[in-house]
Design an enzyme around this catalytic site. Structure first.
Site, short mmCIF file in Angstrom:
data_model
loop_
_atom_site.label_atom_id
_atom_site.label_comp_id
_atom_site.label_asym_id
_atom_site.label_seq_id
_atom_site.Cartn_x
_atom_site.Cartn_y
_atom_site.Cartn_z
CD GLN A 118 -3.51 -4.53 6.62
OE1 GLN A 118 -3.37 -3.59 5.85
NE2 GLN A 118 -4.20 -5.61 6.28
CE LYS A 156 -3.78 -2.43 2.18
NZ LYS A 156 -4.36 -2.91 3.43
CG ASP A 195 -9.81 -0.10 5.42
OD1 ASP A 195 -9.46 -0.41 4.27
OD2 ASP A 195 -9.18 -0.40 6.44
#
Ligand code: NDP
Length: 282
Positions: free
Chosen positions: A97, A53, A120
């Protein structure tokens, strides 16, 4: 039948070109989009996702803020880190994460991220917005699937869609996004009776299960579109939830693993980050 291969590399590259152009216009007016990536602990798979990422950010022109935290961090200290990014005007998107170490309360962490920075799309406000049909950040994996279906011009209106999996990250939002586009949606899960029979009703079958190559030919109606979200690491390498070799000859279009949905998730994260920067600096 030779199916059309729905190629995630092609579609994610198209999304990336669009995102890079949006980032360039933001930069032209003095805004450098910023993504904070919070990694708790040293899970090797999470570490490699985070690295990928960060590389995506660099390529596209997004500034990444990286926060690597010890696996035994307390809930309160993790909240402090998130609060810091919530308050930082250089940070437009925050990604924590998953999975987290077990002692942490996932719900509380997800809720702590400011909804406008929740790139997200997991925050209850963004999931609620999806449910209500309002704009908001959409969960990257199912949002990426929608983008793939559109890229290949797959008709959705009135189609029977079956989603196997009801997780908050993938299955549930996937079904809602298909519903929003006028599919008739059925959710399946581990307690579904006659799973193959229900799946055979699908014009569009989405597998988000986490069981290597579980979906064989008996689950697929001739001519169906099959989307394989699964990522399973086996001795034979990475495989999806669909037995590609058995299913491909029956369906009209199918995603491979790797190279299908996988690249889309990261591309949509970058796209959501650009959108977050646009919204916060409008
Ligand atoms: P979860 O484990 O959270 O959810 C799995 C779902 O599958 C559950 O709803 C479960 O049902 C259902 N399920 C499990 N076994 C069966 C079965 N035998 N029959 C029917 N349904 C079953 O996984 P995620 O949703 O997070 O991920 C699903 C897959 O997608 C994984 O392989 C994951 O690695 C992959 N993934 C891929 C991404 C990408 O970028 N391509 C991103 C995110 C995930 P129940 O609710 O009843 O337990």
């Amino acid at each position: 039948m030779t199916p059309m291969i729905i190629d995630g590399k092609t579609v994610s590259a198209a999304v990336e070109i669009e995102t890079a152009a949006r980032v360039a216009s933001l930069r032209a007016r003095g805004v450098i989009p910023g993504l904070a990536v919070v990694l708790v602990g040293d899970d090797p798979a999470s570490q490699s996702y985070v690295k990928m990422k960060e590389r995506d950010c660099e390529r596209i022109g997004i500034r990444s803020f990286d926060s690597r935290l010890s696996a035994d961090i307390s809930q309160a200290d993790l909240h402090d880190v998130i609060d810091g990014f919530n308050a930082d005007p250089h940070v437009h998107g925050i990604l924590v994460q998953q999975p987290f170490p077990r002692h942490l309360d996932v719900e509380a962490v997800v809720a702590r991220v400011s909804p406008v920075k929740d790139v997200d799309g997991f925050h209850q406000e963004n999931l609620g917005r999806l449910m209500r049909g309002l704009p908001g950040h959409r969960a990257c994996t199912p949002w990426g699937v929608m983008r793939m279906l559109d890229h290949y011009g797959i008709e959705l209106k009135g189609k029977r869609a079956v989603v196997i999996g009801r997780s908050l990250l993938v299955g549930k939002p996937m079904g809602l996004m298909l519903l929003e586009r006028d599919c008739t949606v059925t959710y399946c899960h581990s307690r579904t009776v006659d799973l193959p029979g229900v799946c055979r009703e699908a014009d569009i079958l989405v597998a988000a299960i986490g069981r290597p190559m579980m979906i064989g030919a008996q689950y697929v109606r001739e001519g169906a579109v099959v989307i394989d979200v699964g990522i399973n690491r086996t001795d034979a390498g990475m495989v999806g939830d669909v037995d590609f070799a058995a299913v491909a000859p029956i369906c009209s279009a199918i995603t491979p693993v790797p190279g299908g949905v996988g690249p889309m998730t990261r591309a949509m994260l970058m796209s959501n980050t650009a959108a977050a920067a646009e919204i916060q600096t409008a």
